[in-house]
Design an enzyme around this catalytic site. Structure first.
Site, short mmCIF file in Angstrom:
data_model
loop_
_atom_site.label_atom_id
_atom_site.label_comp_id
_atom_site.label_asym_id
_atom_site.label_seq_id
_atom_site.Cartn_x
_atom_site.Cartn_y
_atom_site.Cartn_z
N CYS A 118 -13.98 -16.62 12.37
CA CYS A 118 -14.98 -16.17 13.36
C CYS A 118 -14.12 -16.07 14.88
O CYS A 118 -13.19 -15.17 14.87
CB CYS A 118 -16.22 -16.74 13.49
SG CYS A 118 -17.29 -15.73 14.30
N GLU B 264 -18.62 -17.73 7.16
CA GLU B 264 -18.52 -18.82 7.91
C GLU B 264 -19.92 -19.82 7.42
O GLU B 264 -20.96 -19.29 7.75
CB GLU B 264 -18.34 -18.59 9.60
CG GLU B 264 -18.44 -19.61 10.40
CD GLU B 264 -18.30 -19.34 11.75
OE1 GLU B 264 -18.05 -20.34 12.43
OE2 GLU B 264 -18.52 -18.35 11.97
N LYS C 114 -11.50 -23.80 11.44
CA LYS C 114 -11.44 -23.01 12.63
C LYS C 114 -10.79 -23.69 13.83
O LYS C 114 -10.86 -24.95 13.85
CB LYS C 114 -12.99 -22.99 12.78
CG LYS C 114 -13.26 -21.92 13.90
CD LYS C 114 -14.76 -21.74 14.20
CE LYS C 114 -15.37 -20.57 14.91
NZ LYS C 114 -16.81 -20.26 14.99
#
Length: 205
Positions: free
Chosen positions: A129, A23, A93
């Site tokens: 994540c 990330e 994300k």
């Protein structure tokens, strides 16, 4: 960028068809309010373009974390799928944490869409994540990707260390795969940062 280039070449030498970076690999996770600096975001996009150009003529797919910027100026915590000198797809994300050391909604907007990416005809469910840590969220990114036909899950993370964290991550991945057992690739940032809440250590794994 130079480290990313070296790693791409190392992966090629080892016969890999895909190399996956964590990330926000390009800018770094712990940039705090630099994420609100337009010139910093532009530098990160220029770095992405340099990596894209570097992959020209190379028979390997690359997944790399960066900050994307929409036409309206909104920023996204994103991952690019790169191959042979082209940026083929972008995943953002979805779940933006705002607890503990995290301040992500201060800097980023949630994903523009949730979709698997096509890597050489193989459908990959790429998530970033927190998209794995969805127990307290109404949106279940992993489930949506699997229902959309993902044949493999890939999670790129900047997940900080605390005792027992590795086991917790493994339990989360196992729970995702209960409904549909597919391969799961997990990669996490390595390093440390002195941020809002003191020192943060990213332990890889």
């Amino acid at each position: 960028v130079e480290k990313i280039k070296r790693t791409i070449d190392q992966a090629l030498e080892q016969g890999a068809g895909l190399v996956v970076f964590p990330e926000l690999t390009i800018p770094g996770y712990g940039c705090l309010d630099q994420f609100q600096n337009p010139s910093f975001i532009e530098d990160n996009l220029n770095a992405l373009e340099e990596i894209v150009r570097f992959t020209g003529g190379k028979s390997i797919s690359v997944i790399c974390g960066f900050v994307d910027r929409g036409a309206d100026g909104k920023c996204f915590n994103s991952a690019g799928l790169i191959k042979n000198g082209a940026l083929l797809d972008i995943v953002d994300k979805t779940l933006l944490p705002d607890y503990d050391i995290f301040w992500e909604s201060r800097y980023f907007s949630p994903a523009r869409s949730i979709h698997p990416i096509n890597v050489d005809g193989f459908q990959i469910g790429l998530e970033i994540c927190e998209d794995l840590w969805d127990r307290s969220y109404s949106i279940k990114v992993s489930d949506q990707l699997l229902q959309a036909g993902a044949e493999c899950m890939v999670n790129i993370s900047a997940s900080p260390f605390h005792p027992g964290k590795t086991a917790t991550r493994m339990d989360l991945m196992k729970s995702v795969l209960e409904s549909r057992p597919v391969p799961f690739v997990y990669t996490n940032l390595v390093g440390a940062q002195d941020g809002y809440e003191g020192e943060v250590v990213f332990d890889g794994r």
